[in-house]
Design an enzyme around this catalytic site. Structure first.
Site, short mmCIF file in Angstrom:
data_model
loop_
_atom_site.label_atom_id
_atom_site.label_comp_id
_atom_site.label_asym_id
_atom_site.label_seq_id
_atom_site.Cartn_x
_atom_site.Cartn_y
_atom_site.Cartn_z
N ASN A 99 0.86 -1.28 0.10
CA ASN A 99 0.00 -0.01 0.01
C ASN A 99 0.88 1.31 -0.29
OD1 ASN A 99 -2.08 -1.91 0.20
ND2 ASN A 99 -2.32 -1.87 2.43
N HIS A 116 5.58 -0.36 -3.03
CA HIS A 116 5.47 0.50 -4.11
C HIS A 116 5.29 1.86 -3.97
CE1 HIS A 116 2.72 -3.35 -5.46
NE2 HIS A 116 3.83 -3.44 -5.70
N SER A 189 -3.85 -11.17 -2.28
CA SER A 189 -4.04 -12.51 -2.91
C SER A 189 -3.05 -13.38 -2.69
CB SER A 189 -4.33 -12.35 -4.30
OG SER A 189 -4.42 -13.75 -4.86
N ALA A 232 -9.85 -7.96 7.72
CA ALA A 232 -8.69 -7.61 8.29
C ALA A 232 -8.73 -7.21 9.71
CB ALA A 232 -7.48 -7.13 7.57
#
Ligand SMILES: [Zn+2]
Length: 243
Positions: A99, A116, A189, A232
């Site tokens: 994230n 990222h 995933s 979560a």
């Protein structure tokens, strides 16, 4: 469902994806290997678009910056930060996130590896320039900012499609996975990269491997020992409890 018993482990690696920030109201941004929900966005988050249409790139990432700043960490982020501050002496937790929303840091997590990049940093697009990436709250939706040193355009410090994960992040992750005795992948995933690569490395290190996600793996990745399905922010306070 009972706690994972974190106090038994010494080298924990946690990977988080978009699923952990959904309860904070953020739309998923996914970097290389992911899919964007909206048509056209995948074309804009590229180095080519940055070179040819930088104003459009900023009109995409500027609002991401504003939305992420307005969001608040949820119980999932907070549970992870709490674990890190309550580990026994000598134990380490390496928190790696896909994230760009900065919510782990705002929840109190330390040394977060941002695979990222970050929506909150701006850097020079000229790789030879020495301007360091810097914290920046401006969305730059009214004009493309330029570098005070070399006059090249400035860009969001995020990893776009076709770009590499920063080398220092990759190195930190590899080292942590080599030593790890527990891997927990959350809100991502389990069957595609990076989680699928993480779990193979963790299996090689003989770690216990856990996936926490809303959706079941299809097909199930054989290297994951356990799968917990749900939100979560509801599962983590239970799974990560240390008392
Ligand atoms: Zn520059």
């Amino acid at each position: 469902m009972k706690p994972l018993g974190l106090q038994k482990y010494r080298r924990i690696v946690v990977l988080t994806g978009a699923g952990i920030s959904v309860a904070s109201g953020l739309r998923p941004y996914r970097g290389p290997g992911g899919l964007w929900e909206e048509a056209g966005i995948a074309d804009l988050a590229t180095p080519q678009a940055l070179a040819e249409r930088p104003a459009e790139v900023w009109r995409l990432f500027g609002p991401v910056r504003v939305q992420a700043r307005a969001a608040q960490p949820n119980d999932g982020h907070l549970a992870l930060a709490k674990v890190q501050s309550s580990l026994p002496a000598g134990a380490q937790l390496c928190l790696v996130t896909q994230n760009i929303d900065g919510l782990h840091q705002r929840a109190g997590s330390q040394d977060v590896v941002e695979l990222h990049g970050s929506a909150f940093r701006t850097r020079c697009s000229n790789t030879a320039c020495e301007l360091e990436a810097y914290e920046d709250d401006s969305p730059h939706t009214n004009g493309v900012p330029t570098c005070p040193r070399c006059n090249a355009i400035l860009r969001p410090d995020v990893v776009m499609f076709g770009e590499m994960i920063p080398a220092h992040s990759e190195w930190t992750v590899k080292r942590a996975l080599r030593e790890c005795d527990l891997l927990i992948a959350i809100g991502t995933s389990g069957t595609v990269s990076p989680a699928s690569n993480f779990v193979r490395s963790a299996e090689f290190a003989r770690a216990r491997t856990v996936l926490v996600n809303l959706e079941p793996m299809r097909p199930r990745h054989p290297a994951f020992d356990e799968e917990y399905l749900g939100r979560a922010e509801e599962l983590l306070p239970v799974l990560l409890a240390t008392t």
